[in-house]
Design a protein around this motif. Structure first.
Motif: not given
Ligand code: NAD
Length: 542
Positions: A117-124
């Motif tokens: 989930w890391r990059q999904k959360m960072n991108a958002a």
């Protein structure tokens, strides 16, 4: 299961670098591209049900405000009341669920976030709140992971705190969740605050109605989805977007309000407290009121300070995330002897800072959050330009045609009580007052008395007596105090965060002190062989 489980020892999540050639950079760029070409439809989530009211607002990119990232359904009064009912229904089972099962859900969420989930959360967070890759990484990845892992560990410590028992008696402490629901109200600037303010009371067995900030809905919605994937039961955290006043007016005077977990501005928190005070006879229990609020964080340099350290602290402390960290440095006090060599390089470095879209990784700064913030921040710059008591010595330019961009700005204040030395501006603006070297002690008293806030502050000096004096004079001026370091960047488990005075109730996010606010202890005394006669020995005749 019989046993006293212990949680895995908490370890802070390492911060990834996103340097060219790293796998995390490639993954994040891919995710940024995908989220930039999608419009997410964000429902309310009440009792596990997705509710679409059709009354929506847009979430836009602050650095490209014509680009819509998401539409968010807004709650009306009916949905808010429904959320309280859902929280009450979930409370019955959740509040009696074993603590290790609750903690396990948050530990699983932490690992999901550390991995898939890391990059999904960072991108958002980068797109919706206009953060650089690094600022998103330390917020929406590492800090959330740390909050969850450390909270599980602190919960274990709380449950292990048991009273003494003398012979014939067994005393026990039961840490009950609060009766009723917790209202979590969160700000735009840290995705991690949304996760912590809704998640921490839930970990302690409470159920929550969460109203996220209007401009951080995308990342905050993904926090909820992450927790759902980790196994959080329906109704434990209810996601209620909507007009802040309307949602709050339904919840603040509700009989079942058990607590407020707030982070945001001082004025809003004060209004909550007033409403609760005015309704104090109307609750089943005294609501717990926990709030972390505004700041006017300082850097004070002694004549013995190292010039480059002060310069770096001002630039990083004041301008990272456009000065929109609650801990951002926004006033500095520099002695004349240091200023004569500091001014030139500081101005030059400030002018060289790169600003633009966070998808362009070479940028150090991005846009401020919305038009309201842009108008407020630029009004202070305009005012300084016209004032005889201040001079804009770096930055000062701004442009809201495509995104809400404000150049990092330094105001030199000629009076220590000039308005920008006192007010919270919450943008990329720092005010500097240059003092006579002989006035060190007087300057410390000035730092203490200039602002009603007491969140963070930093002293720079090589002279250890000066550091000691600053620690003493500024004892109550900051809840997080730094020596020879910038006043931002608190890490969970290392520098528990929060301030006093008008900066909040100082319940220290990311520490056992905060978790204790979300339980109500019951003392249980069991006597093995009860007395059968009311008379005491002293009553016997001689
Ligand atoms: P804000 O006060 O505008 O909003 C915070 C929350 O309150 C949001 O959910 C918002 O919708 C809600 N809200 C706003 N007006 C309301 C009203 N009239 N009635 C009910 N609810 C209302 O703050 P923000 O702009 O999101 O965040 C910036 C502020 O937060 C700054 O003052 C900053 O210092 C503070 N902050 C403090 C800390 C800390 O730890 N002390 C951390 C982060 C932010």
């Amino acid at each position: 299961m019989n046993g006293n489980p212990t949680t895995p020892p908490p370890v802070n999540e390492p911060v990834l670098t996103y340097a060219p050639g790293t796998p995390e950079r490639a993954e994040l760029k891919k995710e940024l591209e995908s989220q930039s070409s999608t419009v997410v439809d964000i429902p309310l989530v009440i009792g596990g049900e997705e509710i679409r009211t059709g009354n929506t607002i847009n979430v836009v990119m602050p650095h490209a405000h014509s680009h819509v990232l998401a539409t968010v359904h807004q709650a009306g009064a009916d949905e808010v009341r429904q959320a309280v009912v859902a929280a009450a229904a979930a409370h019955r089972e959740w509040s009696t669920t074993r603590w290790e099962d609750r903690a396990g859900i948050f530990l699983r969420a932490a690992d999901l976030l550390a991995g898939p989930w890391r990059q999904k959360m960072n991108a958002a967070t980068m797109l919706g709140q206009s953060k650089t890759a690094l600022q998103a990484e330390i917020d929406s990845a590492c800090e959330i992971i740390d909050f969850f892992r450390f909270a599980a560990h602190f919960a274990e410590q709380i449950y292990a705190m048991q009273p003494l028992s003398e012979r014939g008696v067994w005393n026990r402490a039961e840490y009950r969740p609060l009766e009723g629901f917790i209202y979590a109200v969160t700000p735009f600037n840290f995705t991690a605050i949304g996760a912590n303010l809704s998640g921490t009371p839930a970990m302690m067995g409470n159920t929550v109605v969460w109203k996220p900030g209007r401009t951080s809905m995308l990342s905050n919605y993904y926090v909820l989805k992450l927790l759902e994937e980790a196994g959080l039961p329906a109704g434990v955290i209810n996601f209620v977007a909507g007009d802040a006043r309307l949602v709050t007016s339904e919840l603040l005077t509700h009989t079942e309000l058990a607590g407020i977990h707030f982070t945001g501005s001082t004025a809003v928190f004060n209004s909550f407290w007033e409403t609760i005070g005015g309704n104090i006879g109307g609750y089943r229990s005294y609501p717990r009121i926990v709030g972390e609020t505004g700041g006017k964080n300082f850097i004070v340099a002694h004549p013995s300070a190292e010039l480059d350290a002060v310069k770096t602290a001002i630039i990083r402390g004041a301008f990272e995330y456009q000065g929109q960290k609650c801990s951002a440095a926004s006033r500095a006090y520099v002695p004349v002897s240091l200023w004569k060599d500091l001014e030139g390089p500081l101005v030059e470095e400030t002018e060289s800072l790169t600003m633009g879209d966070p998808r362009e990784f070479t940028n150090f700064l991005n846009a401020v959050i919305d038009q309201k913030a842009f108008d407020k921040i630029t009004s202070y710059i305009d005012r300084a330009r016209k004032s005889d008591d201040a001079e804009v010595i770096a930055g000062g330019a701004y442009d809201d045609s495509e995104g809400w961009f404000i150049r990092p700005t330094i105001i030199q204040a000629k009076r220590p009580d000039y308005v920008s030395m006192c007010d919270e501006i919450f943008g990329p603006v720092i005010s500097i007052f240059v003092y006579d070297d002989a006035n060190w002690s007087r300057t410390l008293r000035l730092v203490d008395s200039t602002s009603p806030y007491a969140l963070t502050g930093a002293v720079f000096a090589k002279d250890s007596r000066a550091i000691r004096e600053a620690l003493d004079t500024l004892r109550n001026s900051a809840g997080n105090f730094y020596i020879n370091d910038k006043p931002t960047g608190a890490v969970v488990g290392h520098q528990p965060f929060g301030g006093g005075r008008a900066s909040g109730t100082n319940d220290k996010a990311g520490s056992v002190m905060n978790l204790l606010r979300w339980v109500s202890a019951r003392s249980i005394k069991e006597t093995f062989v009860p007395s059968l006669d009311y008379r005491y020995p002293f009553m016997d005749s001689e």
